[in-house]
Design a protein around this motif. Sequence first.
Motif, short mmCIF file in Angstrom:
data_model
loop_
_atom_site.label_atom_id
_atom_site.label_comp_id
_atom_site.label_asym_id
_atom_site.label_seq_id
_atom_site.Cartn_x
_atom_site.Cartn_y
_atom_site.Cartn_z
N ILE A 137 16.58 20.75 67.45
CA ILE A 137 17.44 20.56 66.28
C ILE A 137 16.62 19.97 65.13
O ILE A 137 15.88 19.00 65.33
N THR A 138 16.76 20.55 63.94
CA THR A 138 16.09 20.01 62.76
C THR A 138 17.06 20.01 61.58
O THR A 138 17.94 20.88 61.53
N PRO A 139 17.02 19.06 60.64
CA PRO A 139 16.03 18.00 60.56
C PRO A 139 16.28 16.92 61.61
O PRO A 139 17.38 16.78 62.14
N SER A 140 15.25 16.14 61.87
CA SER A 140 15.34 15.08 62.85
C SER A 140 16.30 13.99 62.39
O SER A 140 16.42 13.69 61.19
N ARG A 141 16.99 13.40 63.36
CA ARG A 141 17.87 12.27 63.07
C ARG A 141 17.18 10.92 63.27
O ARG A 141 17.81 9.88 63.16
N LEU A 142 15.89 10.94 63.55
CA LEU A 142 15.13 9.70 63.72
C LEU A 142 14.90 9.04 62.37
O LEU A 142 14.96 9.70 61.32
N SER A 143 14.59 7.76 62.39
CA SER A 143 14.35 7.03 61.16
C SER A 143 13.10 7.55 60.45
O SER A 143 12.22 8.15 61.07
N VAL A 144 13.03 7.28 59.16
CA VAL A 144 11.86 7.70 58.39
C VAL A 144 10.59 7.09 58.95
O VAL A 144 9.55 7.75 59.03
N ASP A 145 10.65 5.83 59.38
CA ASP A 145 9.46 5.17 59.93
C ASP A 145 8.97 5.87 61.19
O ASP A 145 7.76 6.05 61.38
N ILE A 146 9.89 6.24 62.06
CA ILE A 146 9.50 6.93 63.29
C ILE A 146 8.94 8.31 62.97
O ILE A 146 7.93 8.74 63.53
N GLN A 147 9.59 9.01 62.05
CA GLN A 147 9.09 10.33 61.66
C GLN A 147 7.68 10.23 61.08
O GLN A 147 6.82 11.07 61.36
N ASP A 148 7.43 9.21 60.28
CA ASP A 148 6.10 9.01 59.73
C ASP A 148 5.08 8.75 60.84
O ASP A 148 3.95 9.26 60.80
N ALA A 149 5.48 7.97 61.83
CA ALA A 149 4.58 7.68 62.95
C ALA A 149 4.24 8.94 63.72
O ALA A 149 3.09 9.14 64.16
N LEU A 150 5.22 9.81 63.91
CA LEU A 150 4.99 11.07 64.62
C LEU A 150 4.07 11.99 63.82
O LEU A 150 3.17 12.64 64.39
N HIS A 151 4.28 12.05 62.50
CA HIS A 151 3.39 12.83 61.64
C HIS A 151 1.97 12.29 61.73
O HIS A 151 1.00 13.05 61.89
N ASN A 152 1.82 10.97 61.64
CA ASN A 152 0.49 10.37 61.64
C ASN A 152 -0.22 10.59 62.98
O ASN A 152 -1.44 10.81 63.01
N ALA A 153 0.54 10.52 64.08
CA ALA A 153 -0.07 10.75 65.40
C ALA A 153 -0.57 12.18 65.52
O ALA A 153 -1.64 12.44 66.10
N THR A 154 0.19 13.13 64.98
CA THR A 154 -0.24 14.53 65.01
C THR A 154 -1.47 14.74 64.13
O THR A 154 -2.41 15.42 64.53
N ALA A 155 -1.46 14.15 62.94
CA ALA A 155 -2.60 14.28 62.04
C ALA A 155 -3.85 13.67 62.64
O ALA A 155 -4.95 14.23 62.53
N GLU A 156 -3.68 12.52 63.30
CA GLU A 156 -4.83 11.85 63.94
C GLU A 156 -5.41 12.73 65.04
O GLU A 156 -6.64 12.88 65.16
N ALA A 157 -4.54 13.34 65.84
CA ALA A 157 -5.01 14.20 66.93
C ALA A 157 -5.70 15.44 66.38
O ALA A 157 -6.76 15.85 66.88
N ALA A 158 -5.12 16.06 65.37
CA ALA A 158 -5.73 17.26 64.78
C ALA A 158 -7.11 16.94 64.23
O ALA A 158 -8.07 17.70 64.42
#
Length: 439
Positions: free
Chosen positions: A262-283
């Motif tokens: 399901i999108t958009p995510s219902r998670l908080s903006v802070d959590i979404q930012d953390a998920l984006h940053n973790a993906t960017a770090e891994a890439a």
Amino acid sequence: MTDKSRILLLLPTRTYRATDFLEAALKLDVEVVVASEEAATTADLSPRHTLVLDFSTPTVATQAILEFDDTYPLAAIVGVDDDTTLLATTASKALGLPHNPVASAKATRNKYLLRDTLAANGVSVPAYQRFSIYDDPIEIVDVGSPNPEGTETQVSFPCVIKPLSLSASRGVIRADTPAEFIEAFHRTTKLLHALQAAADVGGVSNPDALTHVSQYLLVEDYIPGIEVALEGILLAGELKTLALFDKPDPLEGPFFEETLYITPSRLSVDIQDALHNATAEAADALGLRHGPVHAELRYNNNGAHLIEIAARTIGGLCARTLRFGTGMSLEELVIRHAIGQPVEALQREQQAAGVMMIPVPEAGILGEVRGKAAAHHVDGIVEVNITIPIGGEVVPLPEGARYLGFIFARAETPAAVEAALREAHQQLEFVILPCRKGL
């Protein structure tokens, strides 16, 4: 470069994605060359629009692409799923087209190499080990005898057993005890033995292409928490998140059958930012810099944790949940980026959307599907697509490789999308007959 851009689409014969990618290319008015493993897939096209390639032999296939390019120059090569990632990267490098490093592509195709590469570059990963399918799981967990501290084969619980390259949670099993580990180890290795035997019978031109994958599996610590999927695209090394999918159904094992996205995510903006940053770090740690990425992550009290990342778009038909700008598909966005058109400003539509990957309840033969009309009439449902034909074999996870189909919904809120998908699924009844002996 010709006046009309020519792209090479690497389309495995069993992919769900052919129609959507071809329609996207047609909309963009680019000339398409279709490459597949079998001539039958593209038999109705002219020779200048078709190639038959063995995706498991990137070096040989790249040479064939180079020879084709001498006569019909290519502007981009687009691989549509896991089986084509390495070839798309290798051939793009040979042609001087934008690409990820070959080593990066290899790391995304091997879960053990992925963990090794991330750990070597400072990214936090769960404790992990690689075992041979010929190892004795009883010895690994030292059942019946004390297990000395520091033993190399010691595993902790709960843990997850994974094949190195299979996708869609195939062969992935959680074990909470030594007894469960032994059972899960045998089950996953049995699947890998069967796949290797099928490849041998099928006459794979390069059996070694499967050897490394089929002879090993990964065991890593289980990561608790909510799970999400991130769809993104790398623009000169910068990650642009295209969509973040919630997975409302808990994925705690012993099997990890994905159902709802399901999108958009219902998670908080802070959590979404953390998920984006973790993906960017891994890439960044992997060296990925160009093109689509699909990542699976978990989030818990210790933050965001990457489970997997692939240099491709989301699998199955799930990309149909995504629209950008004034209705652009994900496939069109990816092709636009591949041929050098700007996509930085494109944003996902505001309307919520989602998909249910219809799980297989039991093994057998699909005899009948009832309730499709009722499912279609549920408010918010836009498509019900049964992808296994009547008479086709169905196999549940962890051995199965295909869902029964896909249900798509759009609504004003993620909650309404989720409700529509669940109601539509309840309307469907699948009659599954036992397999005949000898099948």
